[in-house]
Design a protein around this motif. Structure first.
Motif: not given
Length: 105
Positions: A23-24, A28-33, A35-40, A44-49
């Motif tokens: 998941p990490a 990381a690849v999603g943010v790089f390619l 952009g931001e997963y969700r504003p702010g 950790g919030s990705f793991y929680a989701d």
């Protein structure tokens, strides 16, 4: 090591990788390619989701977590016919057979 124990160890290692590391890497690849997963949002919030979706249960979350193990099983399944062909095509060499004289010593 027995086959069931080896398979459980393989499953545990790959499922642990799918739960903790993958998941990490996806984040990381999603943010790089993309952009931001969700504003702010943070990793950790990705793991929680992800863990919330595992409890839901959502197919995409389970495929992400079990993906490494399923990938190895798929490769093993694809390798079976080739392995059978390789076993059939390798002739027994005369040097590998035990001679009766050697067993008398």
């Amino acid at each position: 090591m027995t086959t069931p124990r080896r398979e459980l160890l393989l499953f545990g290692c790959l499922a642990g990788f799918g739960l903790l590391v993958l998941p990490a890497l996806v984040y990381a690849v999603g943010v790089f390619l993309l952009g931001e997963y969700r504003p702010g949002a943070t990793v950790g919030s990705f793991y929680a989701d992800l863990y919330a979706e595992l409890a839901a249960p959502a197919l995409w979350a389970w495929l992400l977590v079990l993906g490494p193990w399923l990938g190895i099983q798929w490769l093993r399944l694809l390798w079976l016919p080739f392995r059978a062909l390789l076993r059939r095509s390798v002739p027994a060499s005369p040097g590998n057979e035990a001679s009766p004289e050697a067993s008398d010593i």
